[in-house]
Design a protein around this motif. Sequence first.
Motif, short mmCIF file in Angstrom:
data_model
loop_
_atom_site.label_atom_id
_atom_site.label_comp_id
_atom_site.label_asym_id
_atom_site.label_seq_id
_atom_site.Cartn_x
_atom_site.Cartn_y
_atom_site.Cartn_z
N ARG A 343 0.85 -1.16 0.00
CA ARG A 343 0.12 0.03 0.12
C ARG A 343 0.76 1.11 0.13
NH1 ARG A 343 -5.44 1.68 2.86
NH2 ARG A 343 -5.03 3.90 2.99
N ALA A 344 2.09 1.33 0.78
CA ALA A 344 2.52 2.53 0.96
C ALA A 344 3.37 2.95 -0.23
CB ALA A 344 3.67 2.28 1.92
N GLU A 345 3.83 2.00 -0.84
CA GLU A 345 4.83 2.02 -2.10
C GLU A 345 3.74 2.52 -3.12
OE1 GLU A 345 7.61 2.24 -2.81
OE2 GLU A 345 8.01 1.88 -4.68
N ALA A 346 2.52 1.91 -3.15
CA ALA A 346 1.65 2.27 -4.37
C ALA A 346 1.08 3.87 -4.20
CB ALA A 346 0.36 1.27 -4.27
N GLU A 347 1.01 4.12 -2.79
CA GLU A 347 0.71 5.53 -2.62
C GLU A 347 1.42 6.29 -2.90
OE1 GLU A 347 -0.93 5.90 1.29
OE2 GLU A 347 -1.90 8.11 0.98
N ARG A 348 2.77 6.17 -2.68
CA ARG A 348 4.01 6.93 -2.73
C ARG A 348 4.01 7.21 -4.42
NH1 ARG A 348 8.80 7.27 -4.56
NH2 ARG A 348 9.04 4.97 -4.86
N VAL A 349 4.21 6.07 -5.12
CA VAL A 349 4.37 6.33 -6.54
C VAL A 349 3.40 7.02 -7.21
CG1 VAL A 349 4.43 4.89 -8.84
CG2 VAL A 349 5.61 4.10 -6.84
N PHE A 350 2.08 6.74 -6.62
CA PHE A 350 0.79 7.42 -7.52
C PHE A 350 1.12 8.97 -6.98
CE2 PHE A 350 -3.48 9.49 -6.66
CZ PHE A 350 -3.79 9.37 -7.96
N LEU A 351 1.40 9.18 -5.86
CA LEU A 351 1.20 10.84 -5.41
C LEU A 351 2.31 11.39 -6.15
CD1 LEU A 351 0.27 10.49 -1.77
CD2 LEU A 351 -1.11 11.45 -3.77
N GLU A 352 3.51 10.98 -6.31
CA GLU A 352 4.87 11.23 -6.87
C GLU A 352 4.44 11.66 -8.36
OE1 GLU A 352 7.60 12.36 -5.49
OE2 GLU A 352 8.70 12.63 -7.17
N ALA A 353 3.98 10.76 -8.96
CA ALA A 353 3.61 10.78 -10.17
C ALA A 353 2.51 11.91 -10.56
CB ALA A 353 3.03 9.55 -11.06
N ASN A 354 1.68 12.02 -9.80
CA ASN A 354 0.63 13.06 -9.60
C ASN A 354 0.93 14.50 -9.59
OD1 ASN A 354 -2.35 13.18 -10.03
ND2 ASN A 354 -2.12 14.27 -8.07
N ARG A 355 2.00 14.53 -8.85
CA ARG A 355 2.59 15.80 -8.46
C ARG A 355 3.20 16.34 -9.98
NH1 ARG A 355 6.97 17.60 -6.74
NH2 ARG A 355 8.21 15.46 -6.55
N ARG A 356 3.74 15.21 -10.52
CA ARG A 356 4.68 15.58 -11.78
C ARG A 356 3.70 15.82 -13.05
NH1 ARG A 356 9.89 12.13 -11.22
NH2 ARG A 356 10.68 13.21 -9.12
N GLY A 357 2.63 14.99 -12.97
CA GLY A 357 1.71 14.85 -14.24
C GLY A 357 2.33 14.08 -15.15
N GLU A 358 3.04 12.98 -14.77
CA GLU A 358 3.79 11.99 -15.52
C GLU A 358 2.96 10.53 -15.53
OE1 GLU A 358 7.72 11.74 -14.25
OE2 GLU A 358 8.42 13.55 -15.08
N PRO A 359 3.13 9.74 -16.54
CA PRO A 359 2.48 8.44 -16.65
C PRO A 359 3.19 7.50 -15.52
CG PRO A 359 3.66 9.01 -18.85
CD PRO A 359 4.05 10.01 -17.89
#
Lengths: 859, 120
Positions: A343-359
């Motif tokens: 869960r933690a890793e998934a959340e981290r990757v998602f939020l990180e990408a979301n911040r940059r707007g990257e796939p």
Amino acid sequence: MPVFLDGGGECGALIKARDWSGSLGPVASWSQSLKAATGLLLRSPVPMVMLWGEDGIMIYNDAYSLFAGGRHPQLLGSKVREGWPEVADFNDHVMKVGLAGGTLSYKDQELTLYRSGAPEQVWMDLDYSPVIGDDGRPAGVLAVVIETTDRIRAVRALRDRERHLEALFQQTSAGIAEADLQGRIITANDRYCEIVGRAREDLLSITIADLTHPDDLPENQVLLGKLLANGESFRIEKRYVRPEGEAVWVSNDVNLVRHEDGQPANIVAVCVETGDRRRAEEALRESEARFRNMADHAPVMLWVTDADGRCTYLNRSWYEFTGQTKEQAEGFGWLDATHPDDRAEAERVFLEANRRGEPFRIEYRLRRHDGKYRWSIDAAAPRFAPTGEFLGYIGSVIDIDERREMEDALRDSEERFRNMADNTPVMLWVTDETGYCTYLNRRWYEYTGQAPGEGAGLGWLKAVHPDDRQNAERVFLTANDEHRPYQVDFRLRHSDGGYRWCADTAEPRFDGSGRFLGYVGSVVDIDERREAAEKVRLSEEMLRSVIEQMPVGVAVARVPSGEIFEYNQALEDMLGHPILSEDASTYNRYGGIDEEGNSLPPEAYPLGRAVMFGETVVGDEMRYRRADGRIIHLLGHASPVIGPTGKPDIAVVTLQDITDRKRAEQHQRLLIDELSHRAKNLLAIIQSVAQQSFKNGSSPAAMVASFEGRLGALAAAHGILTRQRWESAPLRQVICDTITAVKADDHRLQLDGPDLMVAPKTGVSIAMAVHELTTNAVKYGSFSNDEGTVSVTWRIEDGRLKLEWHERGGPPVQPPSKRGFGSRMIERGLAAELGGKVKIDFDPEGVVCRVDAPFAEAD
Amino acid sequence: MLAGKRILLVEDEPVIAFAVEDMLADMGCEVVGPAFRLDDAQDLARAERIDAAILDVNLNDQRSYAVAEELERRSIPFLFATGYAEGGVEWPGSAALLPKPYRADQIRAALEQLFGADAG
């Protein structure tokens, strides 16, 4: 000083100062009436001018001097026709009418004046009236001149503006209507009429409410009420309803037009058709609905987030897989379904990408509704607005455990297929839905010699003959687009270096849901088959050309039907009609006929006999009636031809037109018959001559001589006839030859008559008769001494032959005691032959024989 | 047997006619004619007393069948004389043929058979 000029303004002063000696004379000496009129004029605020005397000397006031412009003050005291040369004609008329006591009045009279040097368009109200002189007669003309140019210009400008506004009103792309406060339409432009679909005159009797869609009416009426109460202009998106019921979306701007006092006067509506815009919005809504619908039915899990990373949508697959509810999953609730360790890793990757707007792409274990965790891949792509603004993500989640299982199963099945395919003796191939060749079996590579893998994609085309390649590719790609089975022949390179003809046959593949997957196809070497077919074709072609060039008519029919499938032009030319391609049972429609002219039955035709009975017909003759009615003779040969099965499969007939030969044969037969007849006839004659010659007891030598002489005459006559081909005989020659055969010294013989031709038989009879007369003359008559003569004369008289044999100078003639063969031959025989009379007179002076018979000259 | 019989002779070739005329005279027959032409022959066949007739088939390219019909009508027997091969006579009824050239013995035999058949 003349008091009347005082207070006359600038013009009064000028008049006073002017030296009038050249025109009106000193002011003091002016007539009473002139002075009175001048005084009046000078004090008038209205522009006035007086034209005095015949010349129209101009006296005017200050108001007029403004009107005179640059011509003032020179104009004062000048003659009117000279002072205003540009309108001299006009003023001349004024003068004539005025001095005659008449008045003139012009309203807005247009004139072109040169008051400041340049031409100037002016309008004026002009009133002319006579001024009565001291003598009681008109002495001058008083004119009141009011320039109306400014007013005219203003009116014109107003009209132009109105026209421009009207054009604007009509031509604007917006529909404009004006209505009174009750909503009744007063006027509308063309565009408005077009939008509402009605003629202008039809609009004038109805209200805007009548045109508005019932569903939009309440809103419209509320807004209208506010407009009237508070003067709030409004815009409304609403529908007008056209007479035929069609609704038209418009955007309508409604305003009040007020009177000058601020009271509402009318309502003006300006509307633009927005059908397209509305439709686009609807389409957008529909497309969103479609997306959700589609997404809900997609076999993968899908999700959408906003820019903040909050999940706003998850499709049905997600809920079905995880067992979550909408409330549990949206926002960040979806994370609850991931494995606690991931869960933690998934959340981290998602939020990180979301911040940059990257796939991004994450693998995590996802809890299934049954509580089991499945490895999944979550892959997402950012969404951007057309402006470039980041809107969030759209992502998909795939259960890779399931895919792994499926892939394993597929690999097994593929393995089996390959194994089987590689061991079949035909070439096999498989393509995907794009037309890319994904598999070619071992046989392909063995056959073509291509390196393994070389045939992949469109590489297999390299093994196809360059001349066939384009067609093979086109056929394949066309079929691939249409997903239908196809077959194409091409030459394929063989590993031995040569090319061999192959047939490529393919069937489209579809998955369980009907999705096109590509093709599976097979390639078979058909080179030998093609070669054999080509050989057959060539030999057939050769046969056909042989048949065509044969000098006789040829037809080939199938056995047993008798259908004629091959024939040559010579046959059609011979029969004079097209060949019927029908069965043997209808051969009787051809022109074969028997001796009586009846149509022959099918089995009487040579081809019919060959087809129906397997007979070989040699040299059969047949009468044939051609299409043009001419009857010809045919010589036919026909025979069945044994086919590969050992039984006849075709039958051939040849026909030859022997009409000419038949005719020649017939002619020959006639000739022989005729010859035989003549010979027998001649023998009968000779026999008769012999019988006659040998019967009356003269000495044998005399009898022989007589017989020989008669035979000689016959022979001579036949000789002549043969030379003339038995057509006719020249009379003179017959007589001459017959006589000279007996008595050669022809100087004692006289022949006189026209050249006539007689029939062969007549010639013979004449020869025989002349012979008898000659021998008689030699024995007893004029040829028996040395002096006697014979003359033979003939002529044609009234269509009759008159011939006379006349002996002279012989010993005295004594009539014979009995009449013998000679006289009988002459008097009866020749007479019968000629159909006339023949008479012999035994005149003592000499024998005379007269012939009188109808005569028609022989050809 | 033939003595005094009146024989109509139709023959277009005068030389031959005279020879046959002599032959018939030698047999004791009386010759009616000879007729050299078809119309003369028809006149004689219609009007004369005749016991039998010898008809040359071919008369100047005409056929003597009209004479034969007349004789048949009067039940007078006749012979067709012809130089053509057999089949040259296109006479529908039965008729005795006398080949040409004429020979006295053949004429005699043919006539005797004619009268014999007639009698029997």
